[in-house]
Scaffold this motif. Sequence first.
Motif, PDB file in Angstrom:
ATOM      1  N   ALA A  96      14.600   4.709   3.304  1.00 14.97           N
ATOM      2  CA  ALA A  96      13.852   5.528   2.354  1.00 14.97           C
ATOM      3  C   ALA A  96      12.818   4.700   1.603  1.00 14.97           C
ATOM      4  N   THR A  97      13.199   3.484   1.214  1.00 16.93           N
ATOM      5  CA  THR A  97      12.267   2.616   0.489  1.00 16.93           C
ATOM      6  C   THR A  97      11.086   2.230   1.378  1.00 16.93           C
ATOM      7  N   ASP A  98      11.379   1.810   2.592  1.00 17.63           N
ATOM      8  CA  ASP A  98      10.300   1.385   3.492  1.00 17.63           C
ATOM      9  C   ASP A  98       9.375   2.529   3.862  1.00 17.63           C
ATOM     10  N   LYS A  99       9.913   3.734   3.937  1.00 16.05           N
ATOM     11  CA  LYS A  99       9.078   4.882   4.275  1.00 16.05           C
ATOM     12  C   LYS A  99       8.061   5.156   3.166  1.00 16.05           C
ATOM     13  N   GLN A 100       8.465   4.907   1.918  1.00 17.32           N
ATOM     14  CA  GLN A 100       7.587   5.191   0.785  1.00 17.32           C
ATOM     15  C   GLN A 100       6.701   4.008   0.416  1.00 17.32           C
ATOM     16  N   ARG A 101       7.236   2.783   0.535  1.00 15.96           N
ATOM     17  CA  ARG A 101       6.517   1.608   0.030  1.00 15.96           C
ATOM     18  C   ARG A 101       6.038   0.654   1.117  1.00 15.96           C
ATOM     19  N   ALA A 121       0.865  -1.186   0.000  1.00 17.42           N
ATOM     20  CA  ALA A 121       0.000   0.000   0.000  1.00 17.42           C
ATOM     21  C   ALA A 121       0.900   1.234   0.000  1.00 17.42           C
ATOM     22  N   CYS A 122       1.577   1.475  -1.135  1.00 23.17           N
ATOM     23  CA  CYS A 122       2.575   2.542  -1.230  1.00 23.17           C
ATOM     24  C   CYS A 122       1.912   3.913  -1.122  1.00 23.17           C
ATOM     25  N   ASN A 123       2.581   4.826  -0.430  1.00 25.08           N
ATOM     26  CA  ASN A 123       1.939   6.120  -0.166  1.00 25.08           C
ATOM     27  C   ASN A 123       1.964   7.065  -1.360  1.00 25.08           C
ATOM     28  N   HIS A 124       2.616   6.677  -2.462  1.00 24.33           N
ATOM     29  CA  HIS A 124       2.605   7.513  -3.665  1.00 24.33           C
ATOM     30  C   HIS A 124       1.759   6.903  -4.768  1.00 24.33           C
ATOM     31  N   CYS A 125       1.107   5.775  -4.507  1.00 22.20           N
ATOM     32  CA  CYS A 125       0.462   4.967  -5.554  1.00 22.20           C
ATOM     33  C   CYS A 125      -0.622   5.751  -6.294  1.00 22.20           C
TER      34      CYS A 125
END
Length: 464
Positions: free
Chosen positions: A282-287, A172-176
Motif C-alpha cells: 500500500a505504501t509503495d503504491k502511493q509513494r 514523486a508521491c501520487n497524492h502530493c
Amino acid sequence: MAQPATLAKSSAGCPVTFLRELFSVRRGEGEKSELSPAKVVAALGAAALAAAAAPVLYRSAKDWWKQRKYEYGPVDITLMTAKAAQEACGKDATSERTSLIPDALLDLEESSEILQEAMKPSDECDQRAQALTRLGAPPFRKFIKERGNITDFERGPCKVLQLNVGLYCNQACNHCHVESSPLRKEMMSEEVVERCLHLLRSSPSVNALDITGGAPELNKGFKRLIEGAAEIRDIGVRPNLRIIDRCNLTVLLEPGQEGLAEFLAKHKVDIIASLPSYEAEATDKQRGRKVFQRSIDGLRILNQHGYGAGGPCAKHGRRLDLVFNPPGPFLPPQQACLDKKYRSELCTKMEVQFNQLITIANMPIKRFFDFLRKKGTLEGYMDLLVRNFNPCTVKKVMCIDHVNVGWDGRIFDCDFNQQLELGLGQDGKMDVFTIESLDDPRLRQSPIRTAAHCFGCTAAQGSS
C-alpha cells in the motif's frame, strides 16, 4: 413480595431497576412494599451510585454519537481499494547507499498515464467551486456561518512559521499536494532563508518553526535554517521554540545524507514523517517503489539517535510522529484506533518506535485533484468532505495561527493556498521583505483566503 435476597439478585448491576422494584406497589395481590431501614439504605446507595455514574455514561454516549456520524475510513487499510473508492465517490458511486531518484522518475513516468494534464490553479479552484454548486453547498465561509454558526473566522497571532523551502524531492508521491519530484528545481535562496530567520527573531508570538518541501533536507538552505533557529532557542531569545522537519524518511538513506540523523538529533529537531500504511504494498503504491522498506530503515536510523522514545506524551526535541493519509477518496480512520494498529504492526512486529500517529485527509488539489478528475470521483469526494463537516475543527485549522512562506518568499495562509497561488496582500504578492515582523498589521489584518478545498481541513476529525 420479593424477598430482599431475591430482589437484590434480580436487580444486580442495575440501580434503576433495583429502585423500581423496591418501591413498587403490587396492588393486584394486595401487597404494599415494606420499607425497612435496610432497604432504604440500600436504595439510597443504589441511587447515589446511579447519580455518580450518569455523567460518565452521558459523556461516553455523547462522544460515541459525535464520532458515529462521521464516515471514518476502516482501520484495515487494505479495504481502501479502487473498487471501494468508485463505489463511495464515483458518479455511480541495501548496505551500499543508492538514490531513490531513478525509481521516483519511473514512478512519475508511469503515473503520467493516470493523471490528467495539470490545470492552472485558478481553473482548479473553479472546478471545485462548480462541484460545490452542483451539490447545493454554499462557499466555505458562508457554509461555516450557516451550518456551524461561526462568524469570527479571523487570523490570530502567528504561533507557527511554516516554510516550504523547495519542491525538489527524491520521491514523486501520487497524492502530493505540492507536486514535488526530482524534476522540480525550485529552492529557497540564501537571501530568503536569512529573511525568514529575521522574521522568526522579531516575532515573539511564534513558538514553532515548521520546515517542509519537497524533501526539505535536500535544499541547500535547510541546515542554515536549523542552525539559526536552534541558536535563537538556545541563547534564550525563544527558549521554548520547537523546530519541526517534515521528513519523508527515505531521504535519510540518500547518498550524502549519512550525517543527517545525527545533525537533527544534535539540534533537537522534531520529525513529522509520512507513512501512509503499515503494509509495504500500500505504501509503495502511493509513494513509490521501494519506499516502504527504506522508510522502515529510516525509522530505525532515527530510533538509534533517540527518536521515538517516550510514547505519545514525550516532550519536544527528538519527537517522531507519523502521518497517515488515505490511499484514495476516503476519510481516514479514527486516529486513536489506527494508532493502535500501527503500534501493533510497526512497534511489535518490526521493532521500530514512534511517538504518535496523526491522520489527515487528502486535500483535493494538485496531483490528488488530477487523480479525482481522471477517476470521475471529484464531485463524490467533495460531497464526502461537505457532509462530514465538523464545526469543532474550524477553530483549529492552521490558517488561524500559521503563516506559510513559499520558496520564493511569498506569504500565504497555509501550504495548500500556496500551491493554489492564493497569496496575501492587496495584490496577493505580500512577501517576507514587505514586513518586519509577523505581527505587522498588514499581515494580521489580511483576511484568510478560503475556497472549496478548505472543506478538506474540516471533515470529521480535521486535517490541520
